[in-house]
Each structure stands twice: as C-alpha cells, then as structure tokens.
Design an enzyme around this catalytic site. Structure first.
Site, PDB file in Angstrom:
ATOM      1  N   ASP B  79      41.705  43.402  33.500  1.00  0.00           N
ATOM      2  CA  ASP B  79      42.885  42.686  33.979  1.00  0.00           C
ATOM      3  C   ASP B  79      43.611  43.584  34.974  1.00  0.00           C
ATOM      4  OD1 ASP B  79      44.865  40.884  34.259  1.00  0.00           O
ATOM      5  OD2 ASP B  79      45.783  41.209  32.286  1.00  0.00           O
ATOM      6  N   ASP B 174      42.849  37.347  38.643  1.00  0.00           N
ATOM      7  CA  ASP B 174      42.937  38.801  38.450  1.00  0.00           C
ATOM      8  C   ASP B 174      42.437  39.239  37.084  1.00  0.00           C
ATOM      9  OD1 ASP B 174      44.888  37.692  36.921  1.00  0.00           O
ATOM     10  OD2 ASP B 174      46.470  39.061  37.498  1.00  0.00           O
ATOM     11  N   GLU B 175      41.647  38.423  36.435  1.00  0.00           N
ATOM     12  CA  GLU B 175      41.280  38.708  35.063  1.00  0.00           C
ATOM     13  C   GLU B 175      39.849  38.240  34.813  1.00  0.00           C
ATOM     14  OE1 GLU B 175      43.929  36.713  32.396  1.00  0.00           O
ATOM     15  OE2 GLU B 175      42.729  37.235  30.652  1.00  0.00           O
TER      16      GLU B 175
END
Lengths: 366, 476
Positions: B79, B174-175
């Site tokens: 993350d 973003d993960e």
C-alpha cells in the site's frame, strides 16, 4: 355458472395452459385463464398476447356463464384433489368461484370477463394437415437453433408450406438448421412463409397423437389438434434469406460415423472454454483430430477415423452446435462438407428417408 | 501445477468447511499450530476453529503437526503511504512536512481523497468533506490534485510489482496484493523478496510504501496496517494468533461505524476479545456479517487473488470539465472512450458480447443502456457505431446537459464465432492492428478519427496517452 367435471379431465387442460399463461407478471390479467361455460361445453382460454390456447371439454353443465380466474391457483387446486374426484365449479355473478370436491371447498376470487384480452377465433379452411408425430420431429430438428435474443425475427422458426413440401428453418446467426418433408397439399395456391414463435413450437411439441390442422389469417396462425387450438401471432418481420447461406458446393467432403463423432466431440468439449465451447478440428487423410484447451482447466485431444481425401484443414467450431444437431438426427452416417476455415460448413445425415435435414455451421476463430 | 489458485469464489459456508478441513489445499493457514502451542488457545481452537462434529478428528488436528510451512501461501499486501499527498510532495518538495489535503480547495464541494500523515494528526481523514477538513485543520495546504499524474505513478508502481510475480491483484490505484505461492521455486526466501520488492518500489517511484506479509489476504492487510507508515511487517508462521490478539477491532474490513457501536457496547476492543464469542452468537448479532467477522477474527481467509488474467469487463468513462450539451462534442467523447476501450480489448485479445453506454445528467441521475451482440466485437468502427446508437437513444432529446459518459464492454470472450449472414472479412481487424502499430511508434494521438479530433479544442494532448481528460481511465 355451474358445472361438474372429473378431476382428470380439467387437470389435463389446466396443465397444458400452464405453459401459455404469462409468468412474468407484466399484466396481471395474463396470469388468468378465461372460463366460458356454454350450454354444450366448457371452453378455457389462456394467452400471453403472443400465443394463446383454447381448449374445450364436455361437462355436466347446470348454468352458463363466463369469468376469469388465476390459471396457476386453479391448476394447483385441481392437482391437489384425490384421483377420480368429481369437482363442481360454481359462480353466482359475484366474482367468487366456489370449487367443491367431496369435503374440500375453495372460494377463489375472479375477475370480470371484460378485462380479459380478446383471443382471435380460429378458422380452418385450407385443410393443411400434418401428422403430429412427424411435425414434432421436424420441430426437434430446428428448435435448438432458435436464437434467444433481441433480433426479433430470429426468435422463432420459419415455416414454409409449399404444394408438395413443408419446411422449417431456424437460425441464431451462427448456424442454421433446415428440415423438409414431402406432403401433398395440392390446394395451396402459392407458398406460405411465416415465422412461428419459439413458444408456439414448444406448445405444439406437447400435442400427443393425431393430426395437426394448420391455417392462418392476416395476424395469426392456428394449429388445431383434437380439442385444443393454438393461436399464435405472426412475427412481423423478414426472415433472413436462408437459401443464400446454405453452401452449394463445398469441395471437401468428410464422411463420419455419427456415434463415434458425437462421442469424441462430447469428450473433447469437456475441456473447452465454458462459454464458447470452441474445439479445433484438424482434418487429415482419413483422420480427424480434435483439440480443445481452457487455460483454467487444461486440454483435451482425440482422434477418430473418417473417410476423407482432401487437403489438411484446421478449423474451429462450437462443439455444442454439433451435439445439438447430432443428438436429434438418427442416421448412422453423416456427411460433412467444408470449404475453408472461414466459410460455412454443411452437415447432412446420409440416407434419410422421410425427413430431409441440412445444418449449416459457421466456424469460429480460436 | 494449476495456473490458478484452487478456489475461485467459495461461499462462506464452503470457505469455512475448507478452512477447517485438515486436508486442505496448498494454501491455507488454519490457526492450529498456534493453538497446539498454548493450552489456553487449545480450547479456543476446539470450539471455534474446528466446527467438525467429530471430536476425535478435531483432537487429532490440534495435537498433530498438521501445519506444514511448505503448504503455506505467501501473500504480500502493498500500500502506498498517503499516495496522492506523497506524489504532490514529490512534485513540490516545499510541501514536505506540511499538513496536505488532496481533493479540492477548502470552499469547494467534494471530499478529501488523501491527506498526509501531518494532516491526519489534526483528525482529517480521507473521505471527509473538504469543509470539515478545513475546520479541523485551517493551516492545511489544500490542493485539487492531478489524477493523470497519479495514474502514471500508479502504473509505474504496478509495473514494478508485476516484475516479481504475475499474480497481482490491484485493489485500487495505490494498493495491491501479490501472491508468491506459485513462484516458490524462483525465490530462495520470501521475506527477503518482499523486502527487496519494497525497496525496489521506493527506489523506482520515489514513494514510500508499507508492506504486510502473511499467509492470506486478511492477515496481509492487517500486517500492512501494523507496518504503516513506510514499514514492513511479516506475520511469522505460528505467530498469527499472537499478532491478531491486540489488533484494534476497527481494523477488520467490514466493521463500520454501526458495528463498532455494537462492539463497544459488548466491550470488545481488540480482535482477541472476539474469540470468546461463538459463531452462532456473532451470527445472531450481526447476521451474515457476523459469520465473516468470526472467520476474519481468527485470521481465516482463503480467498484467492482477483488478478487481471480474466477481467469481467473493461470500461472507460470520464466526467467533463463542465457539463456538456453539444451533441457533437459528446459524441467526440464517446468516440475517444471507444477508441481507448477497443485498444484495451485488443491488448487483452478479447471480444465483447455486450456493449454498454452510461450517461450521468447534470442532476446526477445515471442511466445505462446496453446491447447484446450476436457476433462479439472489438474493433473501433463496430464498437463506436453501437455506442453511438446507444448514446443517442439514451440522451437524444434530453433537455439536461451531461456531466459524464462512459462505455463498457463485458461478457468477454477470446474466440470469435463467425456470422452466417455477414460475409467474412478481416479488414476491421487488420485496420485495428495497423493503427496499433502506428500508435506504438508515434503515440496514441497520432491516429485519431475526425470525430475524436474535435477534442483538440478542449483538452491538452499527451504524445503517448492521447487526450488528457479530467478523469482518464481511473477505472482499472
């Protein structure tokens, strides 16, 4: 109204009407059936506005009248009664139907008859007669290829009645099934071409023994068998020009044993992609190789002996298309005519006597 | 060895059965080793983890060495820390150390999409209305943000991840989850690889990431929570229970504010506090969600990763800079989105059986229209023709301007059945391939239809990516 009839007689008719009445509930009245009691007989009508059925039977009639009631509830009630039971139906213009059978009693709400849509009166003048058994096997040969989708004209099969033959054709855009049968109908002035809805064909399949009488008017098709009459709206659109897509001279001819071939296709199809059912065929001299693969499961190969002398051809097909057709034909040998990997192929049962079938399949790019 | 994890989407009941069965596949953590170690936990394991009606089997499982590290899955959760804010700092180092809120200016409508750790100290969190954020943190720096830039950072991020394993699930921009299980022969040590991955991502993107390592998704995500910010945390074999015991209850996904209130009433603060509760008790309090909580609180999760190997659908949509009414300009957008969509279809070698068009009116009402295709399509000309009809059918005659359009392709297939009633032609396919080749060399904007060219007046053009729309392809 008031009439009495045995459970078995009315149950048969209610059962057959279950296939007709509307289940999707777009118009509540279409879930109903119309009961019309005249001095001589009881007539029941069901319709979904596209396909309707009228059936009649004699009963011990005491009082005439007309009402509509829920088709499903009436069926369920009749079914729940003991066998051989006599059932009395009674309604005193109060829109409450009383059903009495032995010690059981039901009161079911009715709707006034005026709410029920008008189902056209059938007329039979042309005297087009088809034996039920043969018509049913003709329907079986085209039924699976009827498309289930938005292109409306394809949502049924084309019926062509000529003075000397009867033909049925269906297609879903990727395959086409054709069947014809010789009949003698010298009275027909010219050929009749109509699209018959899939639902209607399915109902005709339920007819038992005897002959089907067929006629039509501007809007409707009529199929009568015994005391039951189907009234089916004509699908108003143009069926595609099917004659043009039946390949006339595919050069490469393969002779298959139906049982061996269908078994091999079934095996290989087990590992084909879930949706497309794609199987790759490789034709070599006197040999047919089949191959399928599915990245999520694995792959399958098979080969069978065939009669073939043409060049090597690699071509992809939907395995289900073969299974559908070859499960309904009966001959031992099947003739498979091909051109190339982008053109339509033709399957023909070899040595058919009564019916003549043709099945056109488009390949797929795998 | 199978190409895919053995379970696709088992039902809750099924998952429970599998998670508890002693002979499960090469994937599961079942919690028993920890249970076998401490006698206090043993009772827990018996009543909770093993719903097997056969006590002998359960007993054998608890005492036997059933846990084999060789069969353990190796899941990494990555993350990016305060992603949008971190990118802004990277682009403007003067912002470093300041409370930064990305999403819009204080007076604008909308919510904070990310805030820096400095801003979080003031109680600001993502999803909070900008106005509220401003009240809490008036000295914060508010920026609108540039999704195009974030997108390119995100792409770089995923590029790095995919170099390590093909089994990458992108859960958001973003993960991601990575599954190294299938790559077990490639790497000598998984923890070393995970640390290397973290360093590599940080080196190449300049962003700090947090990494959690565990035998399944839920534990990996919780481990990342422990690692944040910029840390690395591995749940070592046999220490799952020890780790879970003290994790705050609200860290569990699916425990929202309402559930939290109930938990507080029950005096449950930590995951360990849940272990005393039976499955049926949780079920009667929280319904189906309770079943989920039961499994999660024991670290049981055998969901496989949803990788991009087989997407259910591909879609492209955009909101406009301002609401639009001009049908020619709207169609230009539709055309451009179709172009991007068909590019994605060709890249994935997919044909679509369903094409769908979505519009959102100025009053936020959203409408969708779809068409089922007998012959699946993937070429620009075909897809645009269908999308145009659908769009005009939807919007034609409307008096309201639009704020968004989107196109979507679904029911994807890799094979193309040929049509009986259309003569065979591969012209469209060849055209598509040719256009792709030109674009490969000269950029996406080098070949556009006349209709798309109308967007020249509206949007800046990037050589490689074509038009820079307001929210370009945020949907993965």
């Amino acid at each position: 109204m008031k009439f009495t009839v045995s459970k078995e007689i009315i149950l048969d008719e209610l059962q057959i009407l279950q296939g007709i009445v509307e289940k999707r509930n777009t118009m509540p009245i279409l879930a109903n059936i119309l009961l019309n009691v005249t001095e001589n007989e009881v007539e029941i009508t069901g319709t979904d506005l596209e396909v309707g059925m009228k059936t009649h039977f004699s009963a011990n009639i005491e009082e005439t009248g007309t009402v509509t009631v829920s088709g499903k509830k009436f069926f369920e009630i009749a079914k729940s009664l003991p066998d051989q039971q006599m059932v009395t139906f009674k309604e005193n213009n109060d829109l409450m139907m009383q059903v009495t059978a032995g010690e059981s009693e039901f009161k079911v709400l009715c709707l006034p008859k005026d709410d029920y849509p008008v189902v056209a009166e059938a007329k039979f003048e042309k005297k087009i007669i088809i034996p039920v058994k043969e018509f049913r096997s003709m329907i079986d040969r085209v039924f699976f290829a009827i498309a289930q989708e938005q292109r409306y004209y394809l949502n049924g099969a084309l019926m062509v009645v000529k003075p000397k033959s009867l033909e049925l054709v269906s297609t879903d855009g990727h395959r086409l099934s054709y069947v014809s049968k010789k009949i003698e109908q010298p009275d027909i002035p010219k050929e009749i071409r109509v699209i018959v809805a899939k639902k209607t064909l399915n109902e005709i399949r339920k007819y038992e023994e005897g002959d089907i009488e067929f006629d039509l008017d501007e809007n409707n098709l009529f199929f009568r068998c015994g005391h039951r009459t189907l009234i089916s709206r004509i699908i108003e659109s143009k069926f595609p020009n099917f004659e043009a897509v039946i390949p006339k001279d595919n050069p490469h001819i393969l002779m298959l044993s139906r049982d061996t071939f269908i078994a091999a296709v079934r095996r290989v199809a087990l590992l084909s992609a879930e949706r497309s059912k794609g199987v790759k065929f490789t034709l070599e001299k006197n040999r047919l190789r089949l191959f399928s693969s599915n990245p999520e499961i694995g792959e399958a190969r098979d080969k069978i002996d065939v009669e073939y002398k043409g060049p090597v051809i690699e071509i992809g097909f939907n395995a289900q298309y073969f299974i559908d057709f070859l499960s309904v034909v009966e001959t031992e040998k099947v003739r498979f005519e091909l051109k190339d990997e982008n053109s339509a192929a033709l399957l023909r049962p070899e040595g058919e006597e009564n019916l003549k079938s043709m099945y056109v399949l488009m390949p797929m790019k795998i | 060895m199978s190409n895919r994890p053995p379970f696709s989407s088992p039902s809750t009941r099924e998952r429970r059965r599998r998670a508890a069965a002693p002979a499960f596949g090469p994937a599961e953590f079942d919690g028993t080793p920890a249970a076998a170690r401490s006698s206090g936990a043993r009772r827990l394991a018996l009543q909770g983890i093993s719903p097997s009606p056969d006590p002998a089997a359960a007993e054998a499982k608890v005492s036997g060495p059933s846990f084999r590290p060789r069969l353990r899955r190796f899941i990494v959760h990555v993350d990016i820390d305060a992603f949008f804010a971190a990118v802004e700092v990277l682009l403007n180092p003067a912002l470093k150390g300041k409370p930064l809120i990305v999403g819009g200016l204080p007076h604008e409508r909308g919510v904070a999409s990310t805030c820096s750790y400095e801003a979080r100290r003031y109680g600001v969190h993502s999803g909070m209305a900008l106005r509220t954020a401003f009240k809490l943190c008036p000295q914060g720096v508010f920026v609108r943000g540039n999704y195009q830039v974030y997108q390119s950072f995100s792409e770089k991020f995923f590029d790095v991840l995919r170099r390590y394993t093909p089994d990458v699930e992108a859960t958001s921009i973003d993960e991601a989850y990575l599954d190294f299980t299938r790559c077990r022969r490639l790497y000598a040590s998984f923890p070393a690889v995970a640390r290397d991955l973290k360093a590599q991502v940080e080196r190449e993107t300049g962003l700090s990431v947090s990494v959690g390592v565990a035998p399944n998704k839920i534990l990996a995500k919780l481990a990342t929570g422990r690692a944040k910010p910029a840390g690395y945390f591995e749940i070592e074999p046999g220490r799952e229970e020890e780790f879970l015991r003290d994790v705050e209850i609200d860290r569990l996904p699916g425990i929202g504010p309402k559930t939290q209130v109930v938990m507080r009433m029950l005096n449950i603060k930590k995951i360990g506090d849940l272990w005393g509760m039976s499955e049926s008790a949780l079920h009667s309090i929280f319904g189906l969600g309770g079943d989920e909580i039961y499994l999660q609180s024991r670290g049981l999760d055998n969901r496989s990763l949803v990788t991009e190997a087989d997407p259910k659908s591909v879609s492209r949509e955009t909101t406009f800079l301002q609401d639009l009414w001009d049908s020619r300009l709207l169609l230009a957008h539709v055309a451009y989105l179709c172009d991007r969509l068909t590019l994605a279809l060709r890249e994935g070698r997919y044909y679509a059986h369903v094409i769908e068009v979505k519009v959102r009116y100025a009053d936020f009402r959203t409408e969708v229209r779809r068409r089922l295709l007998v012959v699946p399509r993937r070429e620009m000309t075909d897809v645009y023709r269908i999308a145009q009809e659908l769009f005009l059918g939807l919007w034609g005659g409307s008096r309201l301007p639009l704020r968004l359009v989107g196109v979507k392709a679904s029911d994807l297939t890799r094979v193309r059945p040929l049509s009986l009633f259309e003569p065979y032609s591969d012209r469209q396919e060849r055209l598509g391939t040719a256009v792709d080749q030109v674009r490969e060399k000269f950029g996406f904007g080098s070949v556009l239809t006349i209709r798309e060219k109308m967007l020249d007046e509206v949007y800046p053009k990037d050589r490689d990516r074509g038009f820079v729309l307001k929210t370009a392809s945020l949907t993965r």
